[in-house]
Design a protein around this motif. Structure first.
Motif, PDB file in Angstrom:
ATOM      1  N   GLY A 262     -71.703  21.904  -5.196  1.00 46.05           N
ATOM      2  CA  GLY A 262     -71.474  22.278  -3.808  1.00 46.05           C
ATOM      3  C   GLY A 262     -70.169  21.730  -3.271  1.00 46.05           C
ATOM      4  N   CYS A 263     -69.848  20.466  -3.629  1.00 41.61           N
ATOM      5  CA  CYS A 263     -68.567  19.878  -3.212  1.00 41.61           C
ATOM      6  C   CYS A 263     -67.395  20.558  -3.910  1.00 41.61           C
ATOM      7  CB  CYS A 263     -68.562  18.378  -3.526  1.00 41.61           C
ATOM      8  SG  CYS A 263     -69.723  17.400  -2.560  1.00 41.61           S
ATOM      9  N   LEU A 264     -67.565  20.834  -5.212  1.00 39.87           N
ATOM     10  CA  LEU A 264     -66.477  21.410  -6.008  1.00 39.87           C
ATOM     11  C   LEU A 264     -66.008  22.743  -5.446  1.00 39.87           C
ATOM     12  CD1 LEU A 264     -64.715  21.247  -8.577  1.00 39.87           C
ATOM     13  CD2 LEU A 264     -66.587  22.414  -9.790  1.00 39.87           C
ATOM     14  N   PHE A 265     -66.942  23.560  -4.978  1.00 40.27           N
ATOM     15  CA  PHE A 265     -66.578  24.878  -4.466  1.00 40.27           C
ATOM     16  C   PHE A 265     -66.515  24.904  -2.938  1.00 40.27           C
ATOM     17  CE2 PHE A 265     -68.262  25.754  -8.674  1.00 40.27           C
ATOM     18  CZ  PHE A 265     -67.347  26.671  -9.170  1.00 40.27           C
ATOM     19  N   GLY A 266     -67.327  24.076  -2.276  1.00 38.64           N
ATOM     20  CA  GLY A 266     -67.383  24.128  -0.816  1.00 38.64           C
ATOM     21  C   GLY A 266     -66.162  23.537  -0.142  1.00 38.64           C
ATOM     22  N   ILE A 267     -65.644  22.412  -0.663  1.00 37.93           N
ATOM     23  CA  ILE A 267     -64.491  21.765  -0.026  1.00 37.93           C
ATOM     24  C   ILE A 267     -63.239  22.639  -0.099  1.00 37.93           C
ATOM     25  CG2 ILE A 267     -62.955  19.771  -0.127  1.00 37.93           C
ATOM     26  CD1 ILE A 267     -65.367  18.084  -0.944  1.00 37.93           C
ATOM     27  N   PRO A 268     -62.869  23.188  -1.270  1.00 38.19           N
ATOM     28  CA  PRO A 268     -61.702  24.090  -1.291  1.00 38.19           C
ATOM     29  C   PRO A 268     -61.896  25.325  -0.417  1.00 38.19           C
ATOM     30  CG  PRO A 268     -62.242  23.381  -3.515  1.00 38.19           C
ATOM     31  CD  PRO A 268     -63.366  22.925  -2.629  1.00 38.19           C
ATOM     32  N   LEU A 269     -63.122  25.862  -0.392  1.00 37.24           N
ATOM     33  CA  LEU A 269     -63.385  27.018   0.450  1.00 37.24           C
ATOM     34  C   LEU A 269     -63.209  26.670   1.922  1.00 37.24           C
ATOM     35  CD1 LEU A 269     -64.326  29.924   0.807  1.00 37.24           C
ATOM     36  CD2 LEU A 269     -66.700  29.110   0.669  1.00 37.24           C
ATOM     37  N   GLY A 270     -63.689  25.500   2.330  1.00 36.00           N
ATOM     38  CA  GLY A 270     -63.522  25.076   3.717  1.00 36.00           C
ATOM     39  C   GLY A 270     -62.062  24.867   4.074  1.00 36.00           C
ATOM     40  N   PHE A 271     -61.287  24.277   3.155  1.00 35.27           N
ATOM     41  CA  PHE A 271     -59.855  24.102   3.395  1.00 35.27           C
ATOM     42  C   PHE A 271     -59.160  25.451   3.540  1.00 35.27           C
ATOM     43  CE2 PHE A 271     -60.371  19.706   2.381  1.00 35.27           C
ATOM     44  CZ  PHE A 271     -59.260  19.076   2.908  1.00 35.27           C
ATOM     45  N   ALA A 272     -59.526  26.389   2.661  1.00 34.54           N
ATOM     46  CA  ALA A 272     -58.916  27.708   2.735  1.00 34.54           C
ATOM     47  C   ALA A 272     -59.220  28.390   4.063  1.00 34.54           C
ATOM     48  CB  ALA A 272     -59.403  28.565   1.569  1.00 34.54           C
ATOM     49  N   MET A 273     -60.445  28.265   4.531  1.00 39.03           N
ATOM     50  CA  MET A 273     -60.824  28.883   5.803  1.00 39.03           C
ATOM     51  C   MET A 273     -60.136  28.192   6.974  1.00 39.03           C
ATOM     52  SD  MET A 273     -64.899  29.524   5.177  1.00 39.03           S
ATOM     53  CE  MET A 273     -65.124  30.241   6.811  1.00 39.03           C
ATOM     54  N   GLY A 274     -59.858  26.906   6.828  1.00 37.10           N
ATOM     55  CA  GLY A 274     -59.208  26.192   7.918  1.00 37.10           C
ATOM     56  C   GLY A 274     -57.701  26.389   7.972  1.00 37.10           C
ATOM     57  N   LEU A 275     -57.101  26.859   6.863  1.00 39.07           N
ATOM     58  CA  LEU A 275     -55.642  26.967   6.792  1.00 39.07           C
ATOM     59  C   LEU A 275     -55.131  28.402   6.788  1.00 39.07           C
ATOM     60  CD1 LEU A 275     -55.013  24.216   4.079  1.00 39.07           C
ATOM     61  CD2 LEU A 275     -54.560  24.053   6.532  1.00 39.07           C
ATOM     62  N   ASN A 276     -56.001  29.377   6.543  1.00 37.89           N
ATOM     63  CA  ASN A 276     -55.553  30.763   6.430  1.00 37.89           C
ATOM     64  C   ASN A 276     -56.445  31.665   7.275  1.00 37.89           C
ATOM     65  OD1 ASN A 276     -55.568  33.582   5.049  1.00 37.89           O
ATOM     66  ND2 ASN A 276     -53.745  32.585   4.215  1.00 37.89           N
ATOM     67  N   SER A 277     -55.835  32.396   8.208  1.00 39.84           N
ATOM     68  CA  SER A 277     -56.616  33.225   9.126  1.00 39.84           C
ATOM     69  C   SER A 277     -57.302  34.370   8.402  1.00 39.84           C
ATOM     70  CB  SER A 277     -55.716  33.766  10.234  1.00 39.84           C
ATOM     71  OG  SER A 277     -54.666  34.545   9.693  1.00 39.84           O
ATOM     72  N   TRP A 278     -56.643  34.949   7.365  1.00 40.85           N
ATOM     73  CA  TRP A 278     -57.280  36.045   6.631  1.00 40.85           C
ATOM     74  C   TRP A 278     -58.527  35.549   5.895  1.00 40.85           C
ATOM     75  CZ3 TRP A 278     -57.467  41.138   6.213  1.00 40.85           C
ATOM     76  CH2 TRP A 278     -58.076  41.689   5.084  1.00 40.85           C
ATOM     77  N   LEU A 279     -58.377  34.420   5.175  1.00 36.73           N
ATOM     78  CA  LEU A 279     -59.521  33.868   4.461  1.00 36.73           C
ATOM     79  C   LEU A 279     -60.599  33.395   5.429  1.00 36.73           C
ATOM     80  CD1 LEU A 279     -57.714  31.870   1.622  1.00 36.73           C
ATOM     81  CD2 LEU A 279     -58.856  34.088   1.468  1.00 36.73           C
ATOM     82  N   ARG A 280     -60.201  32.913   6.600  1.00 34.62           N
ATOM     83  CA  ARG A 280     -61.183  32.518   7.630  1.00 34.62           C
ATOM     84  C   ARG A 280     -62.011  33.729   8.042  1.00 34.62           C
ATOM     85  NH1 ARG A 280     -61.189  28.217  11.332  1.00 34.62           N
ATOM     86  NH2 ARG A 280     -63.002  28.401  12.711  1.00 34.62           N
ATOM     87  N   GLY A 281     -61.324  34.841   8.301  1.00 34.15           N
ATOM     88  CA  GLY A 281     -62.064  36.048   8.674  1.00 34.15           C
ATOM     89  C   GLY A 281     -62.856  36.635   7.529  1.00 34.15           C
ATOM     90  N   TRP A 282     -62.335  36.495   6.291  1.00 28.08           N
ATOM     91  CA  TRP A 282     -62.995  37.068   5.120  1.00 28.08           C
ATOM     92  C   TRP A 282     -64.306  36.348   4.802  1.00 28.08           C
ATOM     93  CZ3 TRP A 282     -62.108  41.384   2.373  1.00 28.08           C
ATOM     94  CH2 TRP A 282     -62.715  41.511   1.121  1.00 28.08           C
ATOM     95  N   PHE A 283     -64.295  35.023   4.827  1.00 21.25           N
ATOM     96  CA  PHE A 283     -65.472  34.254   4.434  1.00 21.25           C
ATOM     97  C   PHE A 283     -66.377  33.874   5.604  1.00 21.25           C
ATOM     98  CE2 PHE A 283     -62.706  33.298   0.761  1.00 21.25           C
ATOM     99  CZ  PHE A 283     -63.582  33.623  -0.255  1.00 21.25           C
ATOM    100  N   ASP A 284     -65.863  33.952   6.833  1.00 21.98           N
ATOM    101  CA  ASP A 284     -66.631  33.483   7.986  1.00 21.98           C
ATOM    102  C   ASP A 284     -67.988  34.177   8.124  1.00 21.98           C
ATOM    103  OD1 ASP A 284     -66.457  31.582  10.273  1.00 21.98           O
ATOM    104  OD2 ASP A 284     -66.825  33.429  11.410  1.00 21.98           O
ATOM    105  N   PRO A 285     -68.078  35.519   7.994  1.00 21.50           N
ATOM    106  CA  PRO A 285     -69.400  36.154   8.126  1.00 21.50           C
ATOM    107  C   PRO A 285     -70.393  35.663   7.071  1.00 21.50           C
ATOM    108  CG  PRO A 285     -67.651  37.787   8.255  1.00 21.50           C
ATOM    109  CD  PRO A 285     -67.010  36.514   7.806  1.00 21.50           C
TER     110      PRO A 285
END
Length: 442
Positions: A262-285
């Motif tokens: 969960g940490c291995l995949f969740g932390i990079p995913l959270g960083f990506a959502m916090g730094l990129n608006s497209w990825l934030r919109g893509w993964f947010d739902p």
């Protein structure tokens, strides 16, 4: 429908009253000990340390630290309440225990001819852990049509005595028990006697219930000494062919692997959502949809997808930790002070340097908080994960014991999971203090 809703409301109100009483007792003990501790601390002189120099401490989170005396006192208080509620032999008797021993009562019957006669019922009440005592070889039956009888009852249980089967002419029309120890009784009425109560059923039988006392039955909450005895036995013999610590080991391995994934995949995913608006919109739902879904609801789907092997259990724990770590990492990135970002850019920092020197260090407090929450959720989920045809694990042991009403083993499993979970949380807090010394300092 309305009646069902009303029943739910009534049940809820009863729960509120019960929880309020328990919390009130616990808090009253806390207030009393707090007062005594205050007198003790005042007698030893003024407080020391940096916090003692502050003029205002209310609302200052850094000035509030756990009082170790209060922590120890809380644990001791819970243990004492446990002993009191279960009638433990470790402390003097506080609440009246259930009656165990010999007692008797008399009933008066009237036969079809209108004659009355009195008989004595000898009652032997024995403990739930004791062997059934032998019945007396001989007992005087009495000279009239009402015959003396003898019943054996397990403590806290009820035994139906059919006097009409024992007495002469008891099955004739007009036969009736009319008095218990001289007190008139009718059908569907309860009459107390010295060591309990007797309820006359619709059929005229006598339901004998010895006094249950005010302590809890071991089926629901066993006393501490019984839990300790079961722990010693489990430690030596295991449960259902598996050692106690082997069960704990397998649960711990599953939790660690699922949490790590969960940490291995969740932390990079959270960083990506916090730094990129497209990825934030893509993964947010996806993240917001999966976040409120409890891991237990995913068990059927996990079985269909991954089967009943280890992959299914670890996958369930992985999903339990993934969304928590994703949101924690995203919140950590979003909470970085913008002035620090501007300062880094003004000093010529690149994006990689900004990520490694500013964003990551300032996100670590949120990530550690999320990790502690995720670890707790994983420990709570491991019991459900081991429902999926597990042969080993603390959760499997708890579930198997619950099917046979072995409450002491269930409590042992819960305590072990809680202690290990608390130990892991302490280690994570120590790591946080070591790795993130700047937490709370701007």
């Amino acid at each position: 429908m309305l009646q069902e809703v009303f029943d739910v409301i009534v049940t809820t109100l009863r729960m509120v009253v019960g929880i309020t009483i328990i919390m009130a007792v616990f808090l009253l003990v806390s207030m009393g000990l707090s007062y005594l501790h205050g007198l003790y601390a005042r007698g030893r002189g003024a407080a020391k340390g940096y916090t003692s120099l502050k003029t205002v401490t209310f609302g200052d989170e850094s000035a509030v630290t756990a009082n170790r005396f209060a922590s120890v006192a809380a644990i001791v208080t819970i243990f004492l309440l446990w002993c009191i509620a279960t009638g433990s032999s470790l402390i003097p008797t506080v609440l009246p225990p259930p009656f165990v021993g010999e007692t008797e009562f008399e009933y008066t019957a009237r036969n079809a001819q209108g004659d009355t006669d009195t008989a004595t019922v000898f009652v032997q009440v024995y403990g739930s852990d004791a062997e059934r005592p032998d019945k007396p070889e001989s007992m005087p039956l009495g000279e009239g049509f009402a015959k003396n009888d003898y019943v054996q009852i397990v403590e806290r249980r009820t035994k139906v005595l059919k006097a009409q089967n024992n007495d002469e002419g008891g099955k004739e029309d007009g036969y009736e028990v009319i008095e218990i120890n001289g007190t008139p009784v009718t059908r569907e009425e309860t009459v107390p006697f010295g060591k309990g109560e007797i309820y006359m059923t619709k059929q005229g039988s006598l339901s004998v219930r010895p006094s249950t006392g005010l302590t809890m039955e071991a089926l629901y909450l066993p006393p501490p000494e019984k839990v300790w005895s079961s722990f010693i036995t489990l430690n030596k013999e295991g449960y259902q062919g598996v050692g106690l610590w082997e069960n704990v080991f397998w649960s711990l391995i599953r939790v660690v692997i699922g949490f790590s994934l969960g940490c291995l995949f969740g932390i990079p995913l959270g960083f990506a959502m916090g730094l990129n608006s497209w990825l934030r919109g893509w993964f947010d739902p996806i993240v917001e949809f999966m976040r409120p879904v409890p891991p237990l609801a995913l068990i059927p789907l996990v079985i269909i997808w991954f089967g009943i092997g280890e992959q299914g259990k670890i996958s369930l724990l992985f999903l339990a930790a993934l969304w928590i770590m994703t949101i924690a990492a995203r919140a950590g990135v979003s909470g970085v002070n913008i002035s620090k970002v501007h300062a880094a850019y003004s000093l010529g920092a690149t994006r990689r340097q900004l990520l490694s020197k500013v964003i990551l260090p300032n996100s670590l407090p949120e990530i550690f908080t999320g990790a502690r929450v995720a670890m707790g959720v994983c420990w709570g989920t491991v019991v459900a994960a081991e429902l999926v045809a597990a042969e080993k694990g603390a959760g499997k042991m708890i579930i198997a014991a619950s099917k046979f009403s072995l409450t002491d083993i269930v409590i042992i499993g819960i305590i072990i999971i809680g202690v290990i979970g608390y130990g892991i949380d302490v280690l994570m807090r120590m790591a946080e203090n070591k790795l993130v010394p700047w937490k709370g300092r701007g």
